[in-house]
Motif scaffolding. Sequence first.
Motif, PDB file in Angstrom:
ATOM      1  N   SER A  23       0.978  -1.186   0.127  1.00 18.27           N
ATOM      2  CA  SER A  23      -0.005  -0.134  -0.029  1.00 18.27           C
ATOM      3  C   SER A  23       0.991   1.215  -0.057  1.00 18.27           C
ATOM      4  O   SER A  23       1.694   1.214   0.820  1.00 18.27           O
ATOM      5  CB  SER A  23      -0.900   0.069   1.148  1.00 18.27           C
ATOM      6  OG  SER A  23      -2.058   1.016   0.875  1.00 18.27           O
ATOM      7  N   GLY A 117     -12.634  -1.366   3.011  1.00 19.48           N
ATOM      8  CA  GLY A 117     -13.364  -0.322   3.202  1.00 19.48           C
ATOM      9  C   GLY A 117     -13.737   0.188   1.626  1.00 19.48           C
ATOM     10  O   GLY A 117     -14.667   0.440   1.274  1.00 19.48           O
ATOM     11  N   THR A 118     -12.735  -0.165   0.772  1.00 22.28           N
ATOM     12  CA  THR A 118     -12.967   0.288  -0.717  1.00 22.28           C
ATOM     13  C   THR A 118     -14.109  -0.622  -1.281  1.00 22.28           C
ATOM     14  O   THR A 118     -15.030   0.017  -1.869  1.00 22.28           O
ATOM     15  CB  THR A 118     -11.718  -0.253  -1.378  1.00 22.28           C
ATOM     16  OG1 THR A 118     -10.729   0.762  -1.319  1.00 22.28           O
ATOM     17  CG2 THR A 118     -12.007  -0.070  -3.179  1.00 22.28           C
ATOM     18  N   ASN A 211      -8.472  11.632   6.038  1.00 20.30           N
ATOM     19  CA  ASN A 211      -7.169  11.478   5.017  1.00 20.30           C
ATOM     20  C   ASN A 211      -6.590  12.712   4.445  1.00 20.30           C
ATOM     21  O   ASN A 211      -6.062  12.579   3.301  1.00 20.30           O
ATOM     22  CB  ASN A 211      -8.109  10.695   3.848  1.00 20.30           C
ATOM     23  CG  ASN A 211      -8.210   9.249   4.379  1.00 20.30           C
ATOM     24  OD1 ASN A 211      -7.486   8.460   4.443  1.00 20.30           O
ATOM     25  ND2 ASN A 211      -9.433   8.729   4.744  1.00 20.30           N
ATOM     26  N   ASP A 239     -18.959   7.934   5.240  1.00 23.35           N
ATOM     27  CA  ASP A 239     -17.820   6.816   5.394  1.00 23.35           C
ATOM     28  C   ASP A 239     -17.253   7.038   6.488  1.00 23.35           C
ATOM     29  O   ASP A 239     -16.335   7.827   6.754  1.00 23.35           O
ATOM     30  CB  ASP A 239     -16.798   7.420   4.159  1.00 23.35           C
ATOM     31  CG  ASP A 239     -15.726   6.553   4.042  1.00 23.35           C
ATOM     32  OD1 ASP A 239     -15.102   6.176   2.974  1.00 23.35           O
ATOM     33  OD2 ASP A 239     -15.633   5.592   4.898  1.00 23.35           O
ATOM     34  N   LYS A 267     -11.892  -1.091   9.116  1.00 17.57           N
ATOM     35  CA  LYS A 267     -10.697  -0.941  10.090  1.00 17.57           C
ATOM     36  C   LYS A 267     -11.244  -1.375  11.463  1.00 17.57           C
ATOM     37  O   LYS A 267     -11.134  -2.753  11.707  1.00 17.57           O
ATOM     38  CB  LYS A 267     -10.337   0.552  10.179  1.00 17.57           C
ATOM     39  CG  LYS A 267      -9.887   1.140   9.039  1.00 17.57           C
ATOM     40  CD  LYS A 267      -9.164   2.483   9.088  1.00 17.57           C
ATOM     41  CE  LYS A 267      -8.900   3.087   7.813  1.00 17.57           C
ATOM     42  NZ  LYS A 267      -7.529   2.929   7.466  1.00 17.57           N
ATOM     43  N   GLU A 400      -2.091  12.494   7.017  1.00 16.12           N
ATOM     44  CA  GLU A 400      -3.017  11.321   7.821  1.00 16.12           C
ATOM     45  C   GLU A 400      -3.169  11.453   9.208  1.00 16.12           C
ATOM     46  O   GLU A 400      -2.735  12.611   9.731  1.00 16.12           O
ATOM     47  CB  GLU A 400      -1.938   9.945   7.570  1.00 16.12           C
ATOM     48  CG  GLU A 400      -1.646   9.593   6.118  1.00 16.12           C
ATOM     49  CD  GLU A 400      -2.905   8.865   5.870  1.00 16.12           C
ATOM     50  OE1 GLU A 400      -2.780   8.216   4.613  1.00 16.12           O
ATOM     51  OE2 GLU A 400      -4.056   8.672   6.433  1.00 16.12           O
TER      52      GLU A 400
HETATM   53  P1  KE4 Z   1      -9.620  -0.067   2.734  1.00 16.21           P
HETATM   54  O1  KE4 Z   1     -10.002  -0.537   1.257  1.00 16.21           O
HETATM   55  O2  KE4 Z   1      -8.041   0.563   2.805  1.00 16.21           O
HETATM   56  O3  KE4 Z   1      -9.933  -1.056   3.789  1.00 16.21           O
HETATM   57  O4  KE4 Z   1     -10.347   1.416   2.993  1.00 16.21           O
HETATM   58  C1  KE4 Z   1     -10.772   2.448   2.279  1.00 16.21           C
HETATM   59  C2  KE4 Z   1     -10.948   3.601   2.921  1.00 16.21           C
HETATM   60  C3  KE4 Z   1     -12.282   3.956   3.015  1.00 16.21           C
HETATM   61  N1  KE4 Z   1     -12.650   5.151   3.433  1.00 16.21           N
HETATM   62  C4  KE4 Z   1     -11.864   5.758   4.347  1.00 16.21           C
HETATM   63  C5  KE4 Z   1     -12.171   6.835   5.188  1.00 16.21           C
HETATM   64  C6  KE4 Z   1     -10.461   5.441   4.535  1.00 16.21           C
HETATM   65  O5  KE4 Z   1      -9.711   6.078   5.345  1.00 16.21           O
HETATM   66  C7  KE4 Z   1      -9.946   4.270   3.882  1.00 16.21           C
HETATM   67  C8  KE4 Z   1      -8.535   3.808   3.980  1.00 16.21           C
HETATM   68  N2  KE4 Z   1      -7.683   4.539   4.704  1.00 16.21           N
HETATM   69  C9  KE4 Z   1      -6.265   4.684   4.530  1.00 16.21           C
HETATM   70  C10 KE4 Z   1      -5.424   5.573   5.217  1.00 16.21           C
HETATM   71  N3  KE4 Z   1      -5.909   6.676   5.607  1.00 16.21           N
HETATM   72  C11 KE4 Z   1      -5.747   3.256   4.713  1.00 16.21           C
HETATM   73  C12 KE4 Z   1      -4.236   3.084   4.336  1.00 16.21           C
HETATM   74  C13 KE4 Z   1      -3.619   2.732   3.068  1.00 16.21           C
HETATM   75  O6  KE4 Z   1      -4.168   3.203   2.228  1.00 16.21           O
HETATM   76  O7  KE4 Z   1      -2.708   1.938   3.269  1.00 16.21           O
END
Ligand code: KE4
Length: 427
Positions: A23, A117-118, A211, A239, A267, A400
């Motif tokens: 990542s 999360g994505t 973010n 979100d 998370k 961050e």
């Molecule tokens: P993931 O797909 O990384 O689990 O979640 C995406 C996502 C969605 N929404 C919010 C508000 C988020 O902060 C995130 C992912 N956060 C990042 C760091 N701020 C993950 C760290 C990284 O990308 O390595």
Amino acid sequence: MNTSRSRKLFEEAQRLIPGGVNSPVRAFRSVGGQPRFIAHAKGSKLYDVDGNTYIDYVLSWGPMILGHANASIVSAIRKSATRGTSYGAPTQLEVTLAKMIRQAFPSMEKIRLVSSGTEAVMSAIRVARGFTKRDGVLKFEGCYHGHSDYLLAKAGSGLATLGIPDSLGVPADFAKHTLTAPYNDIQSVEQIIRQHGKQLACIILEPVAGNMGVVPPAEGFLQNLRRLATENDILLIFDEVISGFRVHYGGAQRLYGVPPDLTVLGKIIGGGLPVGAYGGRQDIMDLIAPSGPVYQAGTLSGNPLAVTAGIATLTRLKQPGVYRKLEVAARVLAKGLGDAAKKAGIPLVQTRVGSMMTAFFTSGPVTDWNSVKQSDTKRYGQFFHKMLEQNVYLAPSQFEAAFLSTAHTASDIEKTIRAAHTAFKSL
Ligand code: KE4
């Protein structure tokens, strides 16, 4: 500080993995220097492959709110693993976690578990488009919602850190339905709704932005978004991948008293294992396959091991006093950092909501992406490394959040503040 094994591993990793990491933000590109390869972690500490110990304020970017390798979480995962790791069939565990989430987030009348999360954001937007039969999505500059193609438009987090306003490989056609407004700017939202309201399926935001660094919602911002969304039949999506179970057991929607139509989580609800979730009004969620025509699926959705870790985490977070303890520790840390910067004559603007916080190297104010990007990222990088040399592991990016866990002790905080005095003086 000896980092030779990390250095060697990083060289090898870069021959196998793009940028040597899985990542982008982990590569330290925004702060420079040598990423640390972590051997193990316990409580508030990370231990790298060269035997260096760090007080950890990244906490895997938020999930480790109870600290690393929490004994009860580990034993729950261990027990669960002996019963098999994935069945591809429904389990009571998923019912339990869905019930716990709905009890904490009453606006989530129905919930679907996914693996990131994505994936959760992507699915929430798909069902919003299906429900409204509209294509438009309004997001905010500096907010990051994962890496689905059409959301990589002026995203925060990794993209902001890497200074890439949009990602290569995203067809213009995909991004054309995505509109972007400055965070906390309700006038721009009103204007966009006047022009495009009839095409907007949803407004999506981080109700507490994490973010672009932590940027709290301005007074009335969330309430006005709720009003405008309702008046224009646009769905409001919070979100809460970061803020969910972080700023309150009921997330930002409980803290600020604003119920969205759909919520995205991640998370913390996985306790460090891969879990995402989306949910909301029953009339919307019943459109999701197999109960409706909006398709979404996942081999490891609701994975028993990950759901077990999530249940164990939320069970502990529900105990009385947890958020009070986090609030007190974060307040002491923020005050200490502020005092240290002031003593060294370094302009610093601090933001904090509960146990997520950011120190911006700017004279402020910070209210949106435009203002936070005035921060002196070079100076942040110097501060970051000065702290790292003193065994304090902050986010390797100005954009961050720093997080605390229930495992951070008063001595951790004192050590961190002492290290900050040294670091600020060296700038
Ligand atoms: P993931 O797909 O990384 O689990 O979640 C995406 C996502 C969605 N929404 C919010 C508000 C988020 O902060 C995130 C992912 N956060 C990042 C760091 N701020 C993950 C760290 C990284 O990308 O390595």
